[in-house]
Design an enzyme around this catalytic site. Structure first.
Site, mmCIF file in Angstrom:
data_model
loop_
_atom_site.group_PDB
_atom_site.id
_atom_site.type_symbol
_atom_site.label_atom_id
_atom_site.label_comp_id
_atom_site.label_asym_id
_atom_site.label_seq_id
_atom_site.Cartn_x
_atom_site.Cartn_y
_atom_site.Cartn_z
ATOM 1 N N GLU A 154 3.403 0.905 -2.599
ATOM 2 C CA GLU A 154 2.893 -0.324 -2.250
ATOM 3 C C GLU A 154 3.477 -1.548 -3.117
ATOM 4 O OE1 GLU A 154 -1.323 -0.025 -2.591
ATOM 5 O OE2 GLU A 154 -1.525 2.063 -2.047
ATOM 6 N N GLU B 66 -6.217 6.816 -5.573
ATOM 7 C CA GLU B 66 -6.591 6.249 -6.947
ATOM 8 C C GLU B 66 -7.566 7.040 -7.683
ATOM 9 O OE1 GLU B 66 -7.749 2.214 -5.725
ATOM 10 O OE2 GLU B 66 -5.772 1.683 -5.082
#
Length: 576
Positions: A449, A346
């Site tokens: 995910e 991220e």
């Protein structure tokens, strides 16, 4: 640079119904995109679709001002005509065009944009009866044209207005080659079907011959799937270590996994210098015992709120030492055991390590991960790139810029794009366009995910999203973020606590079962020359050819079908 005009044509589908003959045209989807900033924009996709005056060759026809911007028709030295929004006072003041939207259709959008000074991020936004919807982002520049590509769905039919938004209101926004193309649900599904046929299947040929190499007519050919070639996985956590029912449910479905939290720094080193890999070791042993491949998630997390509790207070020198120890420790421990490493998680949204250690921190760790564990592909991994069009921080354009920065810093070899895929709803046009953009990098793209927010349409949207992802040639694998716990899952469970499928679990099973079902349906009989052919999904199969009289020897062979494989021919010798 791909010439998108090569992709734009019409396919005619003929439907024969009880009432007679019906013919309708399906517009073929245009996957093309360029990340280059060009001196002159390319022609609009779909000739502009439903946009009036898309190339601005008819003055300001069809266009108006949005907000209090002044709009004007301009022409460059090379003769290219475009529209410009000047005297902008607020971010949304720009050019506009109005459209009538149908909630049952899917809309793809593209435009070429330029700004008057420097560079700035510009969003294409549609104001509808239920609010504003961002269709896509681009970093527009002075002196050249950048392509914005995106898409949208609306939840109510009615009028909507296109406008462009840029937070720097001191610059002019220029637009050209604008396109908005609607697709029906049937057209969209036809795109998916054709793409799946092209990129996920191979036409395989069999020939049955006797002991004298003479072709055998009407021999029976059957196939059974041993293992699909398409990677589908699901996250697990430490709860699986003590639960046989969980183990059996998982192992009967998945050959790929990722650990939910157990391989993150805060799990492996809760106290400074006290490393503990006991749980991640146990999960790795479980995966290996079941023949399951593992993604490494993650070495570092750039979110300041997700560091080990002792890390934020470290001095610069101590952080360098601790981080170097972390990456060396975890990569050497699991060297050769992982297929991927999410090296810096991220870091489109966050920059903890860059703020503490300098802008070269990420590059340094990608290079080190590659050195320490060369068999594991290092990945970038972030959220909202394919699922949330309104998040400019991780737009596909920004993702490519981040990737290019790593390459320019000296990284060589394979690197992967991880898009997390935490969906609120299924915005298929935006998702497809985002993957189109990312695909230009020509690196592996995994959805790492995948889940869908709880709600009445959760299972339906999950099915739509999985089908769309599977149909895109650039997606190399899907991992569901549905690790089970007695108190539930992160956002989406696939089973109840008794490991009986929920509706979402049924979706996943149907997705997997399509490969097996296709193999079972692919059987048939050989022709006069002993040949039979069928199109089946890539994977490993057991093929069986039986003599038509039922008395001959049945020849059985294991065959492997992989992407980009020319149509293979398998010869079966059957003795009578």
């Amino acid at each position: 640079m791909a010439n998108h005009l090569n992709y734009c044509f019409f396919t005619i589908f003929i439907l024969i119904q009880a009432i007679g003959l019906q013919v309708y045209a399906v517009v073929t989807y245009d996957h093309s995109y360029t990340h280059e900033c060009l001196k002159k924009p390319l022609s609009p996709h779909y000739n502009g679709g439903i946009v009036v005056n898309p190339e601005l060759n008819e003055g300001l026809k069809g266009w108006a001002s949005f907000g209090y911007a002044k709009i004007q028709h301009e022409e460059a030295d090379d003769g290219n005509k475009y529209i410009a929004a000047t005297a902008r006072n607020l971010a949304h003041h720009s050019v506009s065009q109005q459209f009538d939207f149908d909630k049952d259709k899917l809309y793809t959008f593209s435009a070429w944009l330029q700004v008057s000074n420097g560079s700035a991020e510009v969003a294409a936004v549609f104001k509808t009866g239920n609010g504003s919807i961002t269709a896509g982002w681009v970093s527009a520049k002075e002196g050249c044209w950048s392509m914005l590509k995106g898409g949208l769905v609306v939840d109510v039919s009615g009028p909507g207005q296109l406008y462009f938004q840029c937070n720097n209101s001191a610059i002019d926004i220029r637009a050209d080659s604008v396109s908005l193309q609607p697709f029906t649900q049937e057209e969209w599904k036809s795109h998916q079907d054709l793409s799946i046929q092209k990129v996920r299947k191979t036409t395989v040929k069999f020939q049955a011959v006797d002991q004298h190499n003479r072709p055998i007519r009407n021999a029976t050919v059957s196939m059974s799937l041993r293992q699909s070639n398409f990677p589908l996985g699901c996250a697990i956590n430490q709860n699986i270590l003590r639960n046989a029912a969980y183990q059996n449910w998982f192992s009967s479905r998945f050959r790929y996994t990722v650990f939910e939290n157990e391989l993150k720094w805060y799990s492996n080193e809760r106290s400074w210098g006290a490393e503990d890999y006991s749980v991640s070791d146990a999960l790795m042993q479980f995966a290996r015992s079941r023949g399951v491949s593992v993604r490494g998630h993650n070495i570092f997390w750039d979110d300041p709120s997700n560091q080990p509790s002792w890390v934020p207070s470290l001095s610069t020198n101590d952080l360098w030492a601790a981080a170097n120890r972390r990456i060396s420790s975890v990569t050497r421990r699991y060297r050769g055991q992982l297929i991927h490493w999410d090296v810096m998680n991220e870091n489109l949204h966050f920059n903890f390590f860059e703020s503490k250690l300098g802008q070269g921190a990420s590059l340094n760790y990608y290079l080190q991960a590659q050195r320490e564990d060369p068999s594991a592909v290092p990945f970038l991994n972030d959220y909202n790139t394919i699922e949330e069009s309104g998040d400019g921080a991780s737009s596909p354009w920004r993702y490519l810029d981040k990737l290019n920065g790593i390459w320019k810093g000296g990284f060589r070899g394979t690197i992967g794009i991880g898009v997390q895929g935490h969906f609120r709803y299924a915005n298929l046009p935006y998702m497809r366009s985002a993957i189109d953009i990312l695909a230009t990098a020509k690196v592996p793209i995994w959805v790492t995910e995948l889940d869908v927010a709880p709600g009445p349409n959760q299972a339906r949207d999950l099915e739509s999203i999985m089908r769309e992802l599977h149909s895109h040639w650039a997606v190399k694998g899907i991992v569901l973020w549905s690790a089970w716990g007695p108190q539930g899952c992160y956002r989406m469970c696939l089973t109840d606590n008794g490991f009986r499928n929920l509706a979402t679990g049924d979706v996943v099973d149907r997705f997997s079962n399509q490969f097996r079902a296709a193999a079972e349906e692919a059987g048939g009989t050989t022709d006069a020359e002993g040949f039979f052919e069928a199109a089946v999904f890539h994977g490993e199969y057991e093929a069986k050819v039986t003599h038509p009289n039922g008395e001959g020897f049945a020849s059985v062979e294991t065959i492997s079908l992989v992407p980009e494989q020319a149509s293979p021919v398998f010869r079966f010798n059957i003795s009578v």
